[in-house]
Design a protein around this motif. Structure first.
Motif, PDB file in Angstrom:
ATOM      1  N   ASN A  71       0.693  -1.122  -0.156  1.00  0.00           N
ATOM      2  CA  ASN A  71      -0.129   0.062   0.032  1.00  0.00           C
ATOM      3  C   ASN A  71       0.957   1.160   0.059  1.00  0.00           C
ATOM      4  O   ASN A  71       0.932   2.019   1.015  1.00  0.00           O
ATOM      5  CB  ASN A  71      -0.870   0.073   1.253  1.00  0.00           C
ATOM      6  CG  ASN A  71      -2.273   0.884   1.086  1.00  0.00           C
ATOM      7  OD1 ASN A  71      -2.241   1.657   0.109  1.00  0.00           O
ATOM      8  ND2 ASN A  71      -2.928   1.101   1.889  1.00  0.00           N
ATOM      9  N   PRO A  72       1.762   1.574  -1.271  1.00  0.00           N
ATOM     10  CA  PRO A  72       2.505   2.887  -1.011  1.00  0.00           C
ATOM     11  C   PRO A  72       1.574   4.163  -0.841  1.00  0.00           C
ATOM     12  O   PRO A  72       2.299   4.994  -0.703  1.00  0.00           O
ATOM     13  CB  PRO A  72       3.046   2.467  -2.527  1.00  0.00           C
ATOM     14  CG  PRO A  72       2.333   1.549  -3.339  1.00  0.00           C
ATOM     15  CD  PRO A  72       1.587   0.927  -2.185  1.00  0.00           C
ATOM     16  N   SER A  74      -0.694   4.771   0.906  1.00  0.00           N
ATOM     17  CA  SER A  74      -0.997   5.370   2.583  1.00  0.00           C
ATOM     18  C   SER A  74       0.501   5.390   3.325  1.00  0.00           C
ATOM     19  O   SER A  74       0.467   5.668   4.444  1.00  0.00           O
ATOM     20  CB  SER A  74      -1.795   4.328   3.225  1.00  0.00           C
ATOM     21  OG  SER A  74      -1.358   2.986   3.131  1.00  0.00           O
ATOM     22  N   ARG A  75       1.355   4.649   2.366  1.00  0.00           N
ATOM     23  CA  ARG A  75       2.827   4.944   3.096  1.00  0.00           C
ATOM     24  C   ARG A  75       3.667   5.437   2.248  1.00  0.00           C
ATOM     25  O   ARG A  75       4.619   4.887   1.449  1.00  0.00           O
ATOM     26  CB  ARG A  75       3.238   3.456   3.442  1.00  0.00           C
ATOM     27  CG  ARG A  75       2.517   2.607   4.337  1.00  0.00           C
ATOM     28  CD  ARG A  75       2.726   1.247   4.381  1.00  0.00           C
ATOM     29  NE  ARG A  75       4.035   0.955   4.792  1.00  0.00           N
ATOM     30  CZ  ARG A  75       4.813  -0.165   4.527  1.00  0.00           C
ATOM     31  NH1 ARG A  75       4.206  -1.393   3.970  1.00  0.00           N
ATOM     32  NH2 ARG A  75       5.922  -0.326   5.024  1.00  0.00           N
ATOM     33  N   GLY A  77       6.395   7.187   2.538  1.00  0.00           N
ATOM     34  CA  GLY A  77       8.012   6.819   2.784  1.00  0.00           C
ATOM     35  C   GLY A  77       8.412   5.351   1.971  1.00  0.00           C
ATOM     36  O   GLY A  77       9.600   5.592   1.803  1.00  0.00           O
ATOM     37  N   LEU A  78       7.380   4.544   1.605  1.00  0.00           N
ATOM     38  CA  LEU A  78       7.709   3.413   1.091  1.00  0.00           C
ATOM     39  C   LEU A  78       8.502   3.680  -0.455  1.00  0.00           C
ATOM     40  O   LEU A  78       9.283   3.057  -0.746  1.00  0.00           O
ATOM     41  CB  LEU A  78       6.674   2.443   0.837  1.00  0.00           C
ATOM     42  CG  LEU A  78       6.893   1.145   0.184  1.00  0.00           C
ATOM     43  CD1 LEU A  78       7.449   0.156   0.991  1.00  0.00           C
ATOM     44  CD2 LEU A  78       5.519   0.566  -0.457  1.00  0.00           C
ATOM     45  N   GLU A 193      11.232  -3.563   1.611  1.00  0.00           N
ATOM     46  CA  GLU A 193      10.074  -3.208   0.945  1.00  0.00           C
ATOM     47  C   GLU A 193      10.016  -2.246  -0.093  1.00  0.00           C
ATOM     48  O   GLU A 193       9.603  -2.375  -1.046  1.00  0.00           O
ATOM     49  CB  GLU A 193       9.038  -2.775   2.033  1.00  0.00           C
ATOM     50  CG  GLU A 193       8.507  -3.767   3.094  1.00  0.00           C
ATOM     51  CD  GLU A 193       9.559  -4.226   4.113  1.00  0.00           C
ATOM     52  OE1 GLU A 193      10.615  -3.568   4.111  1.00  0.00           O
ATOM     53  OE2 GLU A 193       9.508  -5.029   5.158  1.00  0.00           O
ATOM     54  N   THR A 194      10.892  -1.273  -0.081  1.00  0.00           N
ATOM     55  CA  THR A 194      11.212  -0.205  -0.884  1.00  0.00           C
ATOM     56  C   THR A 194      11.763  -0.810  -2.126  1.00  0.00           C
ATOM     57  O   THR A 194      11.565  -0.675  -3.299  1.00  0.00           O
ATOM     58  CB  THR A 194      12.055   0.895  -0.527  1.00  0.00           C
ATOM     59  OG1 THR A 194      11.345   1.437   0.767  1.00  0.00           O
ATOM     60  CG2 THR A 194      12.086   2.131  -1.538  1.00  0.00           C
TER      61      THR A 194
END
Length: 307
Positions: A71-72, A74-75, A77-78, A193-194
C-alpha cells in the motif's frame, strides 16, 4: 531461569534460535518452490503469448499484488529511496535477467536453466573483488573453477551437448549476478519493502508501451489465469524470502538455494515430461558442492580473511 524443553543443556534463547532457524529454512524452501512454479508457468506461457507479453504479465500482476500488500499510497515513505539511480539499474538488471531466462526456458529443461542459475553465487564471488573490493582467496578461486567444470559437464561444448539457447541462460545469470551485487549495496540504504516495490514497477513501466504492438490475445481462461499466477509466484516468493531472512542469517539460508533443483526436476517431469540426463545431474552436483563450499568460506571469512 527455567529452561524450555528442547534438549539437554539448551537455554530458552537457544531453543528460540533453533526454532527460528527451522522456520526460516521452511520459508526459504517454500520461496524456491514459488520461484520454480514461476519458471514452469513462464515456460508454458511463452510459446503461447510470447516472451515479452509473458514478462509483462509477470511484472504487472506482481506489481498489483505487491501494491495491495505494501500500500504505497498510504505509506509514501515506501517509495522514498536514497539511491534512485541504483534502484533503476538494479531493476533493469532484474528485468533483463527475466527476459533472457524466459527465452531460454522455451528451449531448455527447467533443470538445465536452474543448474546454470546456480553459477550465480560463483560469479558473484568472482566479480566481488574488482567491483566491491571483496577479493576471493585461493580456496574460493579453486571452488569457482570446479564449479565451472560442472557447468562444462552440463553444456559439453562441441560435443552435441546442451541447446544453443543456453547462451541466453548464461547471459541471464550475468545480469542476475549484477542484480545481486547491487542488492547488497542497496541493503545499507533502502528497506527491503522499498526495493521490492521498485523491482515490481520497473517491468510495468518499461514494457507496457510495447504491449499494444505485440499483443497476443490469450486463447482460453487457463492462459488468463496463468498470466496472473506468473506474477503471484514471483511476489509470494520474494515475500517469503524476506520473511526467511528475518529469522536467520544469509549464511544459514544460502545453501538452501540448491533445493530449487528438486522442485524444477519434479515440475519439469510432471508438466513437460522432461527427464534430466546423467551429464546434467553430474554437473549440477559439482556446481552445488562448489556453491556450498563457497558459502562455508563466506562464514569463516571473518576468522580467516582471504582464504
Amino acid at each position: 531461569m527455567e529452561q524450555e524443553t528442547g534438549g539437554p543443556g539448551q537455554t530458552a534463547e537457544q531453543i528460540r534460535e533453533r526454532k527460528n532457524r527451522m522456520k526460516a529454512i521452511l520459508l526459504i524452501f517454500l520461496a524456491f518452490a514459488c520461484f520454480s512454479a514461476l519458471d514452469a508457468t513462464a515456460k508454458w506461457l511463452s510459446p503461447r503469448i510470447g516472451v515479452v507479453e509473458t514478462t509483462w504479465a509477470r511484472y504487472l500482476s506482481s506489481f498489483l499484488i505487491v501494491s495491495v500488500f505494501l500500500n504505497p499510497w498510504s505509506r509514501p515513505g515506501l517509495m522514498r529511496t536514497s539511491r534512485p539511480m541504483l534502484q533503476a539499474i538494479r531493476s533493469a538488471t532484474l528485468l533483463i535477467s527475466t527476459v533472457l531466462n524466459f527465452i531460454a526456458l522455451q528451449y531448455l529443461q527447467l533443470a538445465e536453466t536452474t543448474t546454470i542459475l546456480f553459477l550465480q553465487p560463483l560469479l558473484v564471488a568472482l566479480l566481488s573483488g574488482p567491483l566491491l573490493g571483496e577479493w576471493p582467496g585461493p580456496r574460493r578461486l579453486i571452488a569457482i573453477g570446479v564449479g565451472f567444470i560442472g557447468v562444462l559437464l552440463i553444456t559439453r561444448p562441441g560435443a552435441g551437448g546442451i541447446h544453443w539457447a543456453a547462451i541466453f541462460s548464461f547471459l541471464g545469470v550475468g545480469a542476475y549476478a549484477a542484480y545481486s551485487m547491487i542488492t547488497r549495496v542497496l541493503a545499507a540504504h533502502d528497506s527491503s519493502e522499498t526495493t521490492m516495490f521498485y523491482s515490481a514497477i520497473a517491468g510495468v513501466v518499461v514494457l507496457t508501451p510495447i504491449i499494444p504492438f505485440i499483443w497476443r490475445m490469450p486463447a482460453d481462461s487457463l492462459t488468463w489465469a496463468l498470466m496472473v499466477l506468473v506474477g503471484f509466484w514471483g511476489a509470494l516468493g520474494h515475500w517469503l524470502l524476506i520473511l526467511a531472512h528475518r529469522h536467520a542469517s544469509a549464511a544459514t539460508l544460502s545453501p538452501f538455494l540448491y533445493t530449487q533443483i528438486i522442485w524444477m526436476i519434479g515440475l519439469g517431469y510432471f508438466i513437460f515430461g522432461d527427464v534430466p540426463d546423467l551429464w546434467t545431474l553430474a554437473g549440477a552436483s559439482i556446481v552445488i558442492m562448489s556453491g556450498i563450499y563457497l558459502f562455508h568460506r563466506e562464514r569463516v571469512r571473518g576468522v580467516s580473511p582471504g582464504k
